[in-house]
Write a protein that holds these residues in place. Structure first.
Motif, PDB file in Angstrom:
ATOM      1  N   CYS A  91       3.634  -5.823   8.988  1.00 55.37           N
ATOM      2  CA  CYS A  91       3.476  -7.542   8.706  1.00 55.37           C
ATOM      3  C   CYS A  91       2.657  -8.173   9.564  1.00 55.37           C
ATOM      4  O   CYS A  91       3.147  -8.308  10.550  1.00 55.37           O
TER       5      CYS A  91
ATOM      6  N   CYS B  62       4.603 -16.260   5.469  1.00 53.82           N
ATOM      7  CA  CYS B  62       4.148 -15.141   4.452  1.00 53.82           C
ATOM      8  C   CYS B  62       2.806 -15.623   3.641  1.00 53.82           C
ATOM      9  O   CYS B  62       2.819 -16.718   3.228  1.00 53.82           O
TER      10      CYS B  62
ATOM     11  N   CYS C 121      -0.345 -11.327   1.749  1.00 50.80           N
ATOM     12  CA  CYS C 121      -1.431 -10.408   2.001  1.00 50.80           C
ATOM     13  C   CYS C 121      -1.018  -9.173   1.490  1.00 50.80           C
ATOM     14  O   CYS C 121      -2.017  -8.206   1.243  1.00 50.80           O
TER      15      CYS C 121
ATOM     16  N   CYS D 271       2.679  -5.299   3.208  1.00 49.66           N
ATOM     17  CA  CYS D 271       4.081  -4.710   3.182  1.00 49.66           C
ATOM     18  C   CYS D 271       4.108  -3.974   2.177  1.00 49.66           C
ATOM     19  O   CYS D 271       4.750  -2.726   2.088  1.00 49.66           O
TER      20      CYS D 271
HETATM   21  S1  SF4 Z   1       3.041 -10.245   2.025  1.00 49.71           S
HETATM   22 FE1  SF4 Z   1       4.272  -8.944   3.344  1.00 49.71          FE
HETATM   23  S2  SF4 Z   1       3.115  -8.332   4.847  1.00 49.71           S
HETATM   24 FE2  SF4 Z   1       1.947 -10.114   4.041  1.00 49.71          FE
HETATM   25  S3  SF4 Z   1       2.761 -11.877   5.290  1.00 49.71           S
HETATM   26 FE3  SF4 Z   1       4.053 -11.687   3.583  1.00 49.71          FE
HETATM   27  S4  SF4 Z   1       5.859 -10.280   4.247  1.00 49.71           S
HETATM   28 FE4  SF4 Z   1       4.071 -10.041   5.692  1.00 49.71          FE
END
Ligand code: SF4
Ligand code: SF4
Length: 336
Positions: A246, A263, A266, A269
């Motif tokens: 992340c 968050c 993206c 994760c």
């Molecule tokens: S989508 Fe997942 S990896 Fe991306 S910022 Fe949010 S928690 Fe983090």
């Protein structure tokens, strides 16, 4: 020596990179076109005329905030840089619906920032983070900056003053001043840019994480988004890969779901999870979204937002050729 580069089109990160770098290339193109537009008037018609690309108004978010106040308090839509408000509203709507996805999918600064920390990781073998307490303090800076702009524009500035500002030559030429910010960079600006870039080599998204008030605003709005990353504890093996990956340093593997202003949606994760235990989901709905759905939703918000602005006549500036002809040569007088 042949270099074998394999692109995996099944990976979300491939599509996200494509969107990010395409958008950055588009912004650069707009910037070059705008530079040629300004040069035409600066050279008093010696260089060829090109039409002004209204999309450069996206670089005027503070003016967009003033325009928002004018719209809310008087019902009037700014006519000098209407696209600034259209884009601000579009990105607010995007955050409301699809989390802070603007930051990880479209923002050119976010794209460059990501490119720099990935480069840093490649060179140094890893990225670094300040101590937790320092990280928390530094993260607060962007909210302080946001609070400052909200206070002086939305709270302290009377509507009449906002209206006067949005009619003034300074606002009319704010896009040219923004261009000069890059093309006539002062030593102070250069030093700040170099320091932020160097910081980004070591710390993931240093600018976005600590200093960007726009990201702070979008992050707060994103808390109302119906989407969240959900973890399936039945299949999760607590490997921690998601948290390691992340870029916003969210402890994904210790949560049932990620509802966090940092968050950016993206989906890194989700992609990295070896057990498919993570998915973007709608609050209150058990069935996860298919991987393609979230990007399609956020891009649809962008297309609908900008399309609505264009179709409703709130995109192109009301300034005409002769206005620019008079104003641009006088920019240092109007907008020191
Ligand atoms: S989508 Fe997942 S990896 Fe991306 S910022 Fe949010 S928690 Fe983090
Ligand atoms: S990457 Fe997947 S399996 Fe590993 S801790 Fe995160 S959710 Fe669980």
């Amino acid at each position: 020596m042949a270099i074998n580069v394999t692109i995996n089109w099944r990976k979300t990160s491939t599509w996200r990179g494509l969107v990010q770098w395409s958008f950055l290339a588009w912004i650069l193109y707009l910037g070059i076109q705008f530079g040629r537009f300004v040069e035409h008037f600066t050279s008093k018609g010696v260089t060829a005329y090109v039409a002004r690309p209204a999309g450069v108004d996206g670089f005027l978010p503070i003016g967009g905030l003033a325009s928002l106040k004018l719209l809310v308090t008087t019902g009037q839509f700014d006519t000098l840089h209407p696209a600034a408000l259209v884009l601000l509203l579009t990105f607010l709507a995007m955050s409301l619906l699809a989390k802070k996805s603007f930051c990880s999918w479209l923002c050119p600064v976010g794209t460059l920032s990501e490119g720099v920390w990935k480069l840093g990781r490649r060179i140094l073998g890893r990225n670094f983070m300040p101590w937790y307490w320092l990280d928390v303090v530094l993260r607060g800076l962007k909210y302080l900056l946001l609070g400052f702009f909200v206070k002086i524009i939305l709270v302290d500035m009377p509507s009449a003053a906002v209206a006067a500002f949005l009619r003034a030559p300074y606002w009319a030429l704010s896009d040219v001043k923004m261009l000069h910010f890059f093309t006539r960079m002062t030593l102070t600006t250069l030093v700040i840019l170099v320091v932020v870039t160097l910081l980004s080599v070591f710390i993931k998204n240093a600018w976005c994480r600590y200093l960007c008030p726009y990201g702070a605003l979008l992050g707060l709005v994103s808390m109302l988004s119906p989407f969240k990353i959900r973890r399936d504890t039945r299949t999760c093996i607590d490997c921690g890969e998601c948290t390691q990956t992340c870029p916003s340093r969210i402890s994904v593997h210790t949560r049932l779901s990620v509802i966090n202003a940092e968050c950016t949606g993206c989906l890194s994760c989700v992609e990295v999870c070896p057990r498919n235990s993570l998915a973007m989901s709608v609050r209150g709905v058990r069935r996860p979204l298919p991987r393609w759905a979230f990007p399609v939703i956020l891009l649809s918000v962008y297309i609908v937002g900008v399309g609505t602005g264009m179709a409703s006549g709130h995109w192109e500036s009301a300034l005409q050729y002769n206005n620019y002809q008079q104003l641009i040569p006088l920019i240092d007088r109007f907008a020191p």
